[in-house]
Write an enzyme that holds these catalytic residues in place. Sequence first.
Site, short mmCIF file in Angstrom:
data_model
loop_
_atom_site.label_atom_id
_atom_site.label_comp_id
_atom_site.label_asym_id
_atom_site.label_seq_id
_atom_site.Cartn_x
_atom_site.Cartn_y
_atom_site.Cartn_z
N ASP A 290 35.20 75.60 24.18
CA ASP A 290 35.25 75.06 22.83
C ASP A 290 36.04 73.76 22.89
O ASP A 290 37.18 73.76 23.34
CB ASP A 290 35.94 76.07 21.90
CG ASP A 290 35.90 75.62 20.45
OD1 ASP A 290 34.99 74.86 20.09
OD2 ASP A 290 36.80 76.03 19.69
N GLU B 256 29.16 74.14 22.86
CA GLU B 256 28.51 73.98 21.57
C GLU B 256 27.58 72.78 21.61
O GLU B 256 27.91 71.76 22.22
CB GLU B 256 29.57 73.74 20.48
CG GLU B 256 30.19 74.99 19.95
CD GLU B 256 31.22 74.66 18.89
OE1 GLU B 256 31.06 75.15 17.76
OE2 GLU B 256 32.15 73.92 19.18
N CYS C 10 34.15 86.84 13.98
CA CYS C 10 35.06 87.69 14.75
C CYS C 10 34.35 88.17 16.03
O CYS C 10 33.26 88.72 15.96
CB CYS C 10 35.49 88.89 13.91
SG CYS C 10 36.45 90.07 14.86
N CYS D 209 34.12 92.43 15.77
CA CYS D 209 33.25 93.15 14.83
C CYS D 209 32.14 92.26 14.26
O CYS D 209 31.38 92.70 13.40
CB CYS D 209 34.07 93.76 13.70
SG CYS D 209 34.75 92.52 12.59
N CYS E 222 40.97 88.42 11.69
CA CYS E 222 39.77 88.98 11.08
C CYS E 222 40.12 89.79 9.83
O CYS E 222 41.05 90.60 9.85
CB CYS E 222 39.05 89.86 12.10
SG CYS E 222 37.58 90.64 11.40
N CYS F 244 38.59 93.81 10.77
CA CYS F 244 39.20 94.66 11.79
C CYS F 244 40.59 94.21 12.20
O CYS F 244 41.18 94.79 13.11
CB CYS F 244 38.29 94.76 13.01
SG CYS F 244 38.25 93.25 13.99
N ASP G 204 40.92 78.70 18.71
CA ASP G 204 40.06 78.02 19.68
C ASP G 204 39.54 78.99 20.73
O ASP G 204 38.40 78.88 21.20
CB ASP G 204 40.82 76.87 20.35
CG ASP G 204 41.10 75.73 19.38
OD1 ASP G 204 40.24 75.49 18.50
OD2 ASP G 204 42.16 75.10 19.49
ZN LIG Z 1 36.74 91.66 13.23
#
Ligand SMILES: [Zn+2]
Length: 410
Positions: A184, A268, A335, A338, A354, A357, A364
Amino acid sequence: MQRLEAFKFQLQPNGAQERNLRRFAGACRFVYNEALALQKARCERGEKKLGYAGLCERLTQWRNSAQTPWLRDAPTHPLQQALQDLERAYKNFFAQRAGFPQFKKRGQRDSFRYPDPKQFKLDQANGRLFLPKLGWMRLRLSRAVLGAPRNATVSLRAGKWSVSIQTEREVEPVPQATGAIGIDVGIARFATFSDGRFLAPLNSFRGHEARLRSAQRALSRKVKFSHNWTKAKARVQRIYARIGNVRGDYLHKATSAISKNHAMVCIEDLQVKHLSKSAAGTAENPGRNVRAKAGLNKSILDQGWFEFRRQLQYKLQWAGGMLIAVPPRNTSQQCPVCDCVSAANRLTQARFCCVECLHEDNADVVGAKNILARGHRVVACGEAVSRCVSSAASSKQEPTEATEREATHA
Ligand SMILES: [Zn+2]
């Protein structure tokens, strides 16, 4: 696999050779400009554009004309190459890859090329190079030149002459590295890896900015084209060249290490062009945060992400690895545990937490992990990979030309 590689060295001409280098670069510039003026005039009269053969005929006339006797002193092949360059500039314009060809000015990318390997001789044992009408010249051979030479380009930058020798050789890519990594890129950290490591930002321009500013101020106070103006101008150019060198060195070291140690690298698919678009807007519809965006743009252009990607692409290809560009959407808000996507996951610039979760990590690193996961998905689907690899094959493999282009945009 056929590998094209350029080896660039600083030339150490004596006084007479240096004067001739300037004259030859000037002769090539003259021929380019004269041919461009001719094509423009023909176009205005409604005549057809001359082809390369027609231009070469004109070149012979110019060389024999009484007005430009000095053209005869310059070597023929670089002059013909200048006509080839103009042809390519027109081709790029018609293909909408570039703007209309411009007249060349003295002191801007002074260079000329010997397009034929028969024209020059490289004596590696004695660290010298033979060029037609210039003779043997010393050069700083900092490394061995591998492969068969194809052409040699001589160029001037910040008062120093150098030669870039392009070679060709057959190499079997031996994939040694295994494993995949996601990268990233960002402002706070130049690059963050999915395993948690990161590279500090480059900011070569920012570091030199104060020095550059004072040099530019000094330049603006001088009488244009005076002796002191020339000296001040040379100082500004030296600082720009230094910035380019620092950046080039940093990027090359980073991309070499990455491509040697990984078989698959995911990044990316960012469009630097779009990222660094000015926020100014139009007069009827003025943009917001113009100052802030201008500062960000400076940072974006300063980082050299495009160059980073270009180098990764050809170096991975040389090492038998592959580069995979993934769609950049929501990589910083998803995330990795999850898969929940929410802007609330990213409360601050640096921290990811998150909302579903409660997974917590550096933002980053989360981005890099998401990029890697998407890269694996792309490979599993089999799509886009061929596209990526084929674009890598068609991209230029000339590492040394990179620093030149970088310096001009700085
Ligand atoms: Zn999560």
